[in-house]
Design a protein around this motif. Structure first.
Motif, PDB file in Angstrom:
ATOM      1  N   SER A  72       0.776  -1.090  -0.039  1.00 31.39           N
ATOM      2  CA  SER A  72      -0.089  -0.163  -0.114  1.00 31.39           C
ATOM      3  C   SER A  72       0.710   1.230  -0.127  1.00 31.39           C
ATOM      4  CB  SER A  72      -0.888   0.098   1.208  1.00 31.39           C
ATOM      5  OG  SER A  72      -1.727   1.155   1.561  1.00 31.39           O
ATOM      6  N   SER A  74      -0.335   4.371   0.365  1.00 32.66           N
ATOM      7  CA  SER A  74      -0.947   4.963   1.361  1.00 32.66           C
ATOM      8  C   SER A  74      -0.310   4.802   2.839  1.00 32.66           C
ATOM      9  CB  SER A  74      -2.406   5.155   1.639  1.00 32.66           C
ATOM     10  OG  SER A  74      -3.289   3.908   1.715  1.00 32.66           O
ATOM     11  N   GLU A  78       2.060   7.066   5.020  1.00 28.84           N
ATOM     12  CA  GLU A  78       1.843   7.414   6.547  1.00 28.84           C
ATOM     13  C   GLU A  78       2.813   6.762   7.500  1.00 28.84           C
ATOM     14  OE1 GLU A  78      -1.141   7.931   9.763  1.00 28.84           O
ATOM     15  OE2 GLU A  78      -1.111   8.696   7.578  1.00 28.84           O
ATOM     16  N   ALA A 145       0.791  12.576   0.430  1.00 24.41           N
ATOM     17  CA  ALA A 145      -0.398  12.093  -0.487  1.00 24.41           C
ATOM     18  C   ALA A 145       0.222  12.400  -1.947  1.00 24.41           C
ATOM     19  CB  ALA A 145      -1.800  12.493  -0.214  1.00 24.41           C
ATOM     20  N   GLN A 147      -1.037  11.197  -6.278  1.00 21.49           N
ATOM     21  CA  GLN A 147      -1.798  10.465  -6.904  1.00 21.49           C
ATOM     22  C   GLN A 147      -1.759  11.166  -8.417  1.00 21.49           C
ATOM     23  OE1 GLN A 147      -6.018   9.585  -5.786  1.00 21.49           O
ATOM     24  NE2 GLN A 147      -6.526   9.931  -7.951  1.00 21.49           N
ATOM     25  N   ASN A 181     -10.031  14.858  -2.066  1.00 20.93           N
ATOM     26  CA  ASN A 181     -10.154  13.573  -1.592  1.00 20.93           C
ATOM     27  C   ASN A 181      -8.743  13.396  -0.803  1.00 20.93           C
ATOM     28  OD1 ASN A 181     -12.501  12.665  -2.748  1.00 20.93           O
ATOM     29  ND2 ASN A 181     -11.468  12.113  -4.486  1.00 20.93           N
ATOM     30  N   GLN A 182      -7.721  13.894  -1.242  1.00 24.46           N
ATOM     31  CA  GLN A 182      -6.615  13.736  -0.251  1.00 24.46           C
ATOM     32  C   GLN A 182      -6.693  14.652   1.148  1.00 24.46           C
ATOM     33  OE1 GLN A 182      -3.508  15.463  -3.216  1.00 24.46           O
ATOM     34  NE2 GLN A 182      -3.124  13.413  -3.862  1.00 24.46           N
ATOM     35  N   ARG A 184      -9.423  15.234   2.473  1.00 23.24           N
ATOM     36  CA  ARG A 184     -10.510  14.427   3.357  1.00 23.24           C
ATOM     37  C   ARG A 184      -9.683  13.330   4.019  1.00 23.24           C
ATOM     38  NH1 ARG A 184     -13.805  14.911  -1.303  1.00 23.24           N
ATOM     39  NH2 ARG A 184     -15.244  16.658  -1.033  1.00 23.24           N
ATOM     40  N   THR A 185      -8.857  12.460   3.269  1.00 24.65           N
ATOM     41  CA  THR A 185      -8.344  11.313   3.909  1.00 24.65           C
ATOM     42  C   THR A 185      -7.417  12.021   5.108  1.00 24.65           C
ATOM     43  OG1 THR A 185      -8.194  10.218   1.895  1.00 24.65           O
ATOM     44  CG2 THR A 185      -6.509   9.590   3.449  1.00 24.65           C
ATOM     45  N   GLU A 188      -9.263  12.513   8.017  1.00 28.20           N
ATOM     46  CA  GLU A 188      -9.683  11.108   8.794  1.00 28.20           C
ATOM     47  C   GLU A 188      -8.444  10.628   9.537  1.00 28.20           C
ATOM     48  OE1 GLU A 188     -11.344   9.269   5.679  1.00 28.20           O
ATOM     49  OE2 GLU A 188     -13.144  10.664   5.382  1.00 28.20           O
ATOM     50  N   SER A 189      -7.294  10.957   8.891  1.00 24.78           N
ATOM     51  CA  SER A 189      -6.214  10.062   9.670  1.00 24.78           C
ATOM     52  C   SER A 189      -5.540  11.025  10.798  1.00 24.78           C
ATOM     53  CB  SER A 189      -5.091  10.048   8.284  1.00 24.78           C
ATOM     54  OG  SER A 189      -5.486   9.465   7.464  1.00 24.78           O
TER      55      SER A 189
END
Length: 430
Positions: A72, A74, A78, A145, A147, A181-182, A184-185, A188-189
């Motif tokens: 992964s 991500s 992290e 992040a 992408q 989206n990045q 928001r992640t 949340e993290s």
């Protein structure tokens, strides 16, 4: 290399995100190879320099690790963030920097390649473009992040998607949508909240700015000269009063002589006294400064479809001395009592991402991956960021150390070594 024990500890920390023990050696060798002062950092040269006596076998294992193995990205990013974050001392708060970078690429089969704007070239050309989010403070920054942007013709081409290994559930998304989206992640993290910074390619999108506000974050983003706002003291007209029967209108209005104006027109109408010379940081040769003005405005984008007017924001205008018109415009949701100096300082923190990309490309081979697939593209970038993360943490924890004190030494190549793809009559390297 100085502090080899630190590097070993760092790589062991990263290995916990891989999922399988048999991937540990490849991660360590790949990251160490990316830190070497060699010209090309694609898979084959990395194999040659990390294990010069077994180049073919090492090339196969590294290629499988970066192009085929399903660890992964991500999770590894992290782990990088958790290692670097304690060293990012937040004297003036955290910043979340959104940006994108381009990689010139020939052909049409490499994932995401299309004719689009490439910042590295400064023009439209065949290239890949990736969107990133970086965590930054006044002391440093690191991407957290990353992408690839998939253009519409790629997103709708089933055959090319299949060959490049694009995930089935991935649908077309604009760059601002990828960035949201990045963000928001990151929320949340549990990433430390920061002021979101971005250029006009993102900031000019009202949905992007609204999305940031909905997450409870502040922003300071670039906008284009044609962006419309309501100037100080002016607001949309209230809904038309109800007359007779029928449902009353609830939409805000505009009218003759009562229209929003472009930020450029507003700036051109300000008196000279509205602009002040502001310094924001020390550059390599001199103190960086320019003329700025800040005005409280309300964004006006399609508010005639709204029943409530938008909140006031800061419009920051940069107009260098001697220029015939303003150079840049920004919108910021900084508190109403923020000073001009504070708004300028925060807005100009976006410069850090430029240094990140410069070092990632020049020192860590971010654009050197030669494969065509989705997974390999992202794995290589993640490993480049991982190697860069160690350098950033090393610098911050050893302030005053030489710039390249965390760089590895190059091992000698075996006699007769010729890189793959070289002509048969090419002289061997030593």
């Amino acid at each position: 290399m100085d502090n080899l024990a630190d590097l070993d500890e760092y790589l062991e920390h990263l290995c916990t995100a891989l999922g399988h023990a048999d991937r540990r050696v490849s991660l360590k060798d790949y990251c160490r190879g990316l830190m070497l002062p060699i010209a090309r950092k694609s898979v084959e040269p990395l194999a040659a320099y990390t294990d010069p006596m077994h180049v073919r076998a090492k090339h196969q294992s590294l290629h499988h690790f970066v192009a085929k193995s399903t660890w992964s990205d991500s999770a590894l990013l992290e782990s990088v963030r958790k290692w670097v974050q304690p060293a990012l001392v937040a004297q003036t708060g955290h910043y979340w920097i959104i940006d994108d970078t381009g990689f010139p690429k020939k052909g049409k089969h490499s994932v995401g390649v299309a004719r689009q704007y490439c910042g590295q070239l400064g023009k439209q050309d065949n290239c890949q473009v990736a969107v990133s989010l970086s965590l930054a403070t006044e002391s440093g920054s690191v991407p957290i992040a990353y992408q690839l942007y998939l253009p519409k013709d790629w997103a709708s081409d089933t055959e090319r998607r299949l060959k490049a290994g694009v995930p089935e559930d991935l649908v077309f998304a604009t760059k601002p949508e990828i960035a949201l989206n990045q963000l928001r992640t990151a929320v949340e993290s549990g990433v430390p909240p920061g002021v979101v910074l971005a250029d006009a390619g993102y900031g000019d999108e009202t949905a992007f700015r609204d999305g940031i506000t909905e997450m409870g974050l502040f922003y300071a983003v670039g906008i284009r000269p044609g962006t419309t706002v309501w100037p100080p003291g002016v607001s949309p007209l209230p809904p038309i009063p109800q007359r007779g029967r029928g449902r009353p209108s609830s939409l805000l209005r505009r009218g003759p002589g009562h229209e929003p104006m472009s930020v450029k027109a507003l700036a051109m109408g300000l008196p000279p006294s509205a602009f002040q010379q502001v310094r924001w940081r020390e550059g390599s040769n001199s103190t960086l400064s320019s003329r700025f003005a800040s005005v409280r405005v309300r964004p006006a984008h399609r508010d005639y479809w709204r029943s409530e007017q938008r909140d006031e924001e800061w419009l920051l205008i940069e107009w260098p001395e001697g220029d015939t018109e303003p150079l840049k415009y920004f919108l910021s949701t900084a508190p109403a009592d923020a000073t001009l100096e504070q708004i300028v300082f925060v807005t100009k923190m976006r410069w850090r991402i430029e240094r990140d990309y410069q070092e990632l490309k020049q020192e860590f081979g971010l654009g050197h991956y030669e494969g065509r697939g989705w997974q390999g593209f992202h794995h290589h970038a993640t490993l480049c960021i991982a190697a860069y993360g160690f350098l950033i943490a090393h610098r911050l924890n050893h302030r005053g150390a030489k710039k390249n004190s965390a760089q590895s030494e190059v091992l000698a190549l075996p006699d007769g070594y010729i890189p793959r793809g070289s002509r048969a009559d090419t002289a061997p390297r030593t």
